[in-house]
Motif scaffolding. Structure first.
Motif, PDB file in Angstrom:
ATOM      1  N   SER A 199       5.475  -0.122   1.332  1.00 38.30           N
ATOM      2  CA  SER A 199       5.802   0.991   2.223  1.00 38.30           C
ATOM      3  C   SER A 199       5.269   0.694   3.609  1.00 38.30           C
TER       4      SER A 199
ATOM      5  N   VAL B 268      -1.923   9.976   2.829  1.00 42.14           N
ATOM      6  CA  VAL B 268      -1.638   9.013   1.766  1.00 42.14           C
ATOM      7  C   VAL B 268      -2.481   9.470   0.578  1.00 42.14           C
TER       8      VAL B 268
ATOM      9  N   ILE C 205       0.547  -0.680   1.449  1.00 41.47           N
ATOM     10  CA  ILE C 205       1.005   0.295   2.439  1.00 41.47           C
ATOM     11  C   ILE C 205       0.574  -0.182   3.818  1.00 41.47           C
TER      12      ILE C 205
END
Length: 169
Positions: free
Chosen positions: A74, A109, A97
């Motif tokens: 991501s 998050v 991430i």
């Protein structure tokens, strides 16, 4: 065959450097990315705007399985305001991430699992969260809670022998 089997340098900065979903070219207001499986591209999900003029706001990315990507599962890089990345499973990736850089925030998050990051054999450091950058902009107002990261990388940061790793979950 996914891109994760390709040499990283052969894909970086080429047409093949594409995510499973890319929200960054438009203003994303209230975008929801939920219950998907992204597999085998360069990045999994890129959901923050590229600049202040393309800011992603009030957006949620959750309950996704994102695996077998060459770079980041991501990318929450860029301009996000009040957006959330939660309850996702990220696996088999170089970096989990990316938050390099992420601002102005807040960006949450929460309750993600990053499994088997750092399994690519390349010259860079492998981490669950990429926060380094060569830009003048800094990562700010990012809140990371209750996220588990597990690497099977060899000592020193890189796992160079993927044959020694167990099957995913």
């Amino acid at each position: 065959m996914g891109l994760s089997n390709w040499p990283w340098a052969d894909v970086k900065a080429h047409d093949e450097e594409a995510p499973g979903i890319y929200v960054s070219d438009a203003v994303g207001v209230g975008t929801v990315i939920r219950r998907n499986h992204f597999h085998g591209t360069f990045d999994g999900i890129d959901f923050c705007g590229d600049s202040a003029a393309q800011t992603t706001t009030e957006s949620d990315v959750y309950d996704n399985l994102v695996d077998d990507h060459l770079d980041d599962d991501s990318e929450a890089d860029g301009s996000c305001i009040n957006s959330r990345l939660f309850r996702n499973r990220f696996a088999d990736v170089h970096m989990g991430i990316s938050l390099a850089p992420a601002s102005p925030g807040p960006l949450f998050v929460v309750r993600n699992t990053i499994y088997r990051y750092g399994h690519l054999a390349n010259d860079s450091v492998n981490t669950p969260f990429k926060m380094n950058n060569g830009y003048s902009q800094v990562t700010s107002n990012v809140f990371i809670y209750h996220t588990t990261a597990i690497s099977e990388a060899a000592a020193g940061g890189d796992a160079t022998n993927a044959d020694n790793m167990p099957a995913m979950w």
